[in-house]
Design a protein around this motif. Structure first.
Motif, PDB file in Angstrom:
ATOM      1  N   VAL A 186       0.840  -1.203   0.000  1.00  0.00           N
ATOM      2  CA  VAL A 186       0.000   0.000   0.000  1.00  0.00           C
ATOM      3  C   VAL A 186       0.875   1.253   0.000  1.00  0.00           C
ATOM      4  O   VAL A 186       0.557   2.247  -0.654  1.00  0.00           O
ATOM      5  CB  VAL A 186      -0.940  -0.013   1.226  1.00  0.00           C
ATOM      6  N   VAL A 192      -0.447  -2.948   8.390  1.00  0.00           N
ATOM      7  CA  VAL A 192      -1.345  -2.015   7.703  1.00  0.00           C
ATOM      8  C   VAL A 192      -1.021  -1.940   6.221  1.00  0.00           C
ATOM      9  O   VAL A 192      -1.923  -1.875   5.390  1.00  0.00           O
ATOM     10  CB  VAL A 192      -1.271  -0.623   8.365  1.00  0.00           C
ATOM     11  N   VAL A 193       0.282  -1.958   5.862  1.00  0.00           N
ATOM     12  CA  VAL A 193       0.634  -1.630   4.475  1.00  0.00           C
ATOM     13  C   VAL A 193       0.895  -2.855   3.598  1.00  0.00           C
ATOM     14  O   VAL A 193       0.987  -2.717   2.393  1.00  0.00           O
ATOM     15  CB  VAL A 193       1.863  -0.698   4.408  1.00  0.00           C
ATOM     16  N   ARG A 194       1.035  -4.030   4.164  1.00  0.00           N
ATOM     17  CA  ARG A 194       1.366  -5.175   3.325  1.00  0.00           C
ATOM     18  C   ARG A 194       0.106  -5.914   2.896  1.00  0.00           C
ATOM     19  O   ARG A 194      -0.833  -6.060   3.677  1.00  0.00           O
ATOM     20  CB  ARG A 194       2.318  -6.122   4.083  1.00  0.00           C
ATOM     21  N   ARG A 195       0.132  -6.435   1.668  1.00  0.00           N
ATOM     22  CA  ARG A 195      -1.079  -7.042   1.140  1.00  0.00           C
ATOM     23  C   ARG A 195      -1.148  -8.544   1.299  1.00  0.00           C
ATOM     24  O   ARG A 195      -2.221  -9.124   1.317  1.00  0.00           O
ATOM     25  CB  ARG A 195      -1.196  -6.719  -0.351  1.00  0.00           C
ATOM     26  N   ASP A 234      -6.402  -8.015  -0.275  1.00  0.00           N
ATOM     27  CA  ASP A 234      -7.229  -6.990  -0.889  1.00  0.00           C
ATOM     28  C   ASP A 234      -8.406  -7.568  -1.654  1.00  0.00           C
ATOM     29  O   ASP A 234      -9.431  -6.932  -1.813  1.00  0.00           O
ATOM     30  CB  ASP A 234      -6.380  -6.156  -1.850  1.00  0.00           C
TER      31      ASP A 234
END
Lengths: 219, 673
Positions: A95, A146-149, A212
């Motif tokens: 992200v 929070v930022v890794r998918r 996601d």
């Protein structure tokens, strides 16, 4: 073990915990990330071992061995298997991109030093001085969730949080009771086991490990 | 000895609950009814002993409720409400035996009904805040289950249940706040402790507690503007439950206001009671107007409940104002009038709701515009409904007349007082009372005339037949009470006097004397209900005899052409030529157009060849509740909008949810650093 050797060894191992956390933010290749996590587990166990030896605390040494076995060996092996089962084992589009993530990690480390200041003041020892490293590891772990998918990256983030908490616990309280450490380790192990099953199911159902793609499940 | 009756009532009630939940369908109804009767009989006996001796009944146990224990104190004031509940409960459960074949016979209903009755029987005996609140909540929850009944798949019933659930819980929250405020500042949670400390509390605290109590109990009593649940829940509930809601439960809202205002806080400034009176005037007028314009029989009755509770609140408000300005005797008279109205309302509204239920069972419809001609098809139910309608319209010699007379007396003779506010409020109350009386009369002329007289307007009404005997007896029991209370109000007046003395101490209990003539202490009015009844019966006999005589003579004259009455001399009449409920109320609706706000919908179908000829015109009029539409709906819309905005927070992304937590953590850390 004399005082200065103890201090520098403890600083080295604790610093390594944080460095491993930053490495997980830097690398996109999932096998590399799992390797960094494994190294972090070893460093965490080593830090506990050094503390145990320094304080002549047999229970703490036992806990350290347990941490080495669980976080340095067992959990990374389990994660390694998930990664091996995933054909595209790269965090292709996080992200937030990698350079920005590293900058934010640095900012989080500053914040950790600021937030941990009262704790540092309370514990005027070498170990106490290193508490912010644990805080920083925790924050970076949370940030990476929070930022890794990828599902695996999420698990890694959770483990970073857990390692950060464990490091703070070792440094600040000079050893957690064996029973609690056992319970916490078992918890994390179980969580990883469940997540592993879940990840492989998601993989077989949707053909991908990207969280996601699960957005449509809400409501 | 008398303490035992409460224990027996509670035990028998619990047995009824277990029987309702456990027994098979065939024996369930009878077992529940018999044990509920035992419970009611025990409570009735205990209350009559309390009313007779004037000594309160005290019962205390620390075993039942953890931490607080149970405190029961049944004084004459509470006993009046226990007696009302017990009588209405006996009649409606008797009715339920016949009604159970048409619904309300599930395990849930059969267990909730006795629990609802038991909680209402014990509530007026509660002697501490915790006991009161537990019983209050029990009453709210069981009544909600019963309102939903076995019709809970219907959208209207569910919506009614939702409104009721929200309103009753908002009310319960207000009551909880009021009582907890009082008990927290009194150093004890028993009512006795609060009573002792009430005078040392700050005026701001007393005002807050009283206003919260008025909101909470007012919503239970159906006072405008907290009435919105009432015209929804009462019609949708199964009829025995409607009778209990309207005959017993709303009264407890009145009890609550007397309890907090008079009993716990010992009366207050004049403006408290002005507020109560204003609520009463608003409810009386609004309720009566909507009753007069409603076409749904049970909705009409529900609005009329709001109207009657409004009259009771006018009485309570007047009583409080007189007491606050030092006219304690007049205050007691007004209080007795209010309590008598509560008693009478339970009798006539109970019997009206039960007969409306019989009509619904017999025809399957509640809409007056589809009824008609039921007097010949259901003569007993029709006669009972007529008695109820005459009572509620306050015609002598029935009970509604006595209470309305007493209320008028206390208001009219209370006029010369020192306070300007009272001097303005009381005439307004009298005017409201007079207008309400007229509107109520119109409403019940419509209900009886359109529903029971004339010709049937639908196949359902044509096929109507009389309901089972138990339903007739249950309804009739309350109708008999209407007549008895009208002819001989002396049987309850001493008890009501004693109850009023509890609410307004320092006066003699015998403000109303006499066994043949009703004298009111301090006032000039005299009423002789029995003589009035006798003279009316005599007049009726004379009229009938004269008519017979004239009739026989006219039969002798040969050149007689017979035609149907109101038929303009024509032979052929159809049901569609009759007055409908809508057309009957139309003039009233026109006069009060601004308040009622009817929705008119006219559909015109033209003939294909010409725009000047109509094929069909259909007119639909529906009357909404203006307070619901203008006050509650916007509030609900605002809450909905807020909720929809909050939905944007939730978009299903795991990362978004994690980010909320992360950002919150970082913010907290930044703040503490």
């Amino acid at each position: 073990m004399n005082g200065s050797a103890y201090a520098s060894l403890l600083e080295l191992t604790s610093g390594l915990v944080l460095v491993c956390a930053v490495v997980t933010m830097w690398r996109r290749s999932l096998p590399a990330v799992v390797k960094a996590l494994s190294l972090q587990g070893v460093a965490l166990g080593a830090a506990a071992l050094i503390l145990g030896v320094h304080q002549h605390d047999v229970v703490l040494i036992a806990v350290a061995c347990l941490v080495l076995a669980a976080k340095g060996l067992l959990i990374p092996t389990l994660l390694g298997r998930i990664v091996a089962g995933d054909p595209s084992s790269r965090e292709a589009t996080p992200v937030v991109n990698v350079p920005a993530s590293l900058v934010i990690s640095a900012a989080l480390t500053f914040l950790a030093y600021g937030a941990a200041e009262p704790v540092v003041r309370l514990i005027p020892t070498t170990a106490g001085r290193l508490v912010p490293l644990g805080f920083a590891t925790l924050l970076i772990g949370f940030f990476s969730m929070v930022v890794r998918r990828k599902a695996v990256s999420q698990i890694v983030g959770l483990l970073l949080v857990d390692n950060g908490i464990a490091l703070v616990a070792f440094l600040a309280t000079a050893g957690v009771p064996l029973l609690i450490e056992l319970g916490a380790s078992l918890d994390v192990l179980l969580a990883v086991g469940v997540l592993r099953v879940l990840a492989s199911r998601i993989g077989s159902k949707f053909g991908a490990f990207d969280l996601d793609q699960l957005r449509e499940l809400h409501d | 000895m008398s303490n035992l009756s409460l224990v027996i009532a509670a035990t028998a009630g619990s047995v009824a609950v277990i029987a309702g939940a456990a027994l098979p369908r065939r024996t369930r109804v009878w077992a529940v009814v018999l044990s509920t009767w035992a419970s009611c009989a025990a409570a009735l006996t205990g209350s009559l002993i309390v009313l007779h001796t004037g000594r309160p009944m005290v019962l205390s146990s620390s075993q039942i409720l953890p931490l607080t224990g149970v405190h029961m104190v049944l004084d004459p004031l509470g006993a009046v409400f226990v007696v009302i509940t017990a009588v209405v409960a006996i009649a409606s459960t008797l009715y339920w035996i016949g009604y159970a074949g048409h619904g309300l016979s599930t395990r849930t209903a059969a267990a909730s009904l006795p629990l609802f009755i038991l909680s209402m029987l014990l509530l007026p005996a509660a002697g501490s805040v915790a006991t009161f609140l537990v019983l209050w909540e029990l009453m709210a929850v069981t009544s909600l289950i019963l309102v939903l009944g076995d019709q809970h798949e219907r959208a209207e019933t569910r919506s009614a249940g939702q409104w009721y659930a929200v309103m009753t819980h908002v009310g319960a929250a207000a009551i909880l706040l009021a009582l907890v405020l009082l008990s927290a500042h009194s150093g004890g949670q028993t009512f006795a402790a609060i009573r002792v400390h009430a005078h040392h509390l700050s005026p701001a605290l007393r005002n807050t507690a009283f206003l919260l109590a008025v909101i909470g109990f007012g919503s239970k009593a159906g006072a405008v503007p907290f009435h919105v649940w009432l015209p929804k829940a009462h019609p949708e509930a199964p009829s025995p439950v409607s009778a209990l809601l309207s005959g017993a439960m709303v009264n407890l809202g009145i009890y609550g206001i007397v309890l907090v205002g008079d009993r716990l806080l010992g009366g207050g400034p004049v403006w408290w009671w002005l507020v109560v009176m204003a609520l009463g005037i608003a409810s009386a007028l609004f309720g009566a107007l909507h009753a007069a314009t409603s076409t749904d029989l049970k909705r009409l009755l529900a609005y009329s409940t709001a109207d009657n509770m409004g009259l009771v609140l006018i009485g309570l408000g007047a009583s409080g104002m007189f007491a606050a300005t030092g006219h304690r005797t007049t205050a007691t008279v007004a209080m007795v009038a209010a309590l008598l109205l509560v008693v009478n309302h339970a009798a006539f509204k109970g019997s009206l709701f039960l007969s409306a239920g019989s009509v619904q069972v017999a025809t399957g419809v509640r809409d007056l515009d589809q009824l008609g001609g039921l007097m010949t098809r259901m003569p007993i139910t029709g006669a009972i409904f007529l008695v109820g309608a005459l009572s509620i319209a306050a015609l002598p010699p029935l009970n509604g007349f006595v209470s309305e007379w007493l209320l008028f007396q206390s208001l009219l003779h209370g006029l010369p007082t020192s306070s300007t506010a009272v001097a303005i409020a009381v005439p307004l109350g009298v005017a409201a009372l007079a207008l309400t009386g007229g509107l109520t009369l119109a409403a019940f002329v419509k209900a009886t005339g359109v529903g029971f007289l004339g010709r049937p307007r639908s196949p359902e009404a044509t096929a109507a037949h009389e309901v089972p005997r138990t339903m007739q007896i249950g309804t009739g029991l309350l109708a008999v009470a209407c007549v008895a209370l009208g002819v001989a109000p002396f049987i309850v007046l001493p008890a009501l006097g004693r109850a009023s003395q509890i609410a307004i101490p320092g006066t003699s209990a015998s403000v109303l004397r006499g066994s043949k003539y009703l004298h009111v202490a301090g006032l000039q009015g005299v009423l002789a209900p029995a003589l009035l009844a006798a003279s009316l019966v005599l007049a009726a006999v004379v009229v009938v005899a004269v008519r017979r005589l004239v009739h026989r003579r006219s039969m002798l004259t040969p050149s007689l052409r017979r035609a149907e009455p109101w038929g303009s001399g024509r032979e052929l009449q159809t049901a569609r030529m009759q007055y409908t409920a809508t057309s009957f109320a139309e003039p009233l609706q026109r006069v009060f157009d601004d308040v009622v706000h009817p929705d008119r919908d006219v559909d015109v179908d033209h003939v294909v060849e010409s725009r000047y000829y109509f094929e069909r015109i259909s007119v639909r009029t529906s009357i909404g509740d203006i307070i619901e539409n203008k006050l509650y709906r916007p509030a609900i819309r605002a809450v909905r909008w807020w909720g929809r905005q909050a939905r944007h927070l939730q978009n299903g992304s795991v990362h978004r949810y994690l980010a909320y937590g992360f950002v919150a953590l970082v913010l907290v850390l930044v703040v503490i650093t």
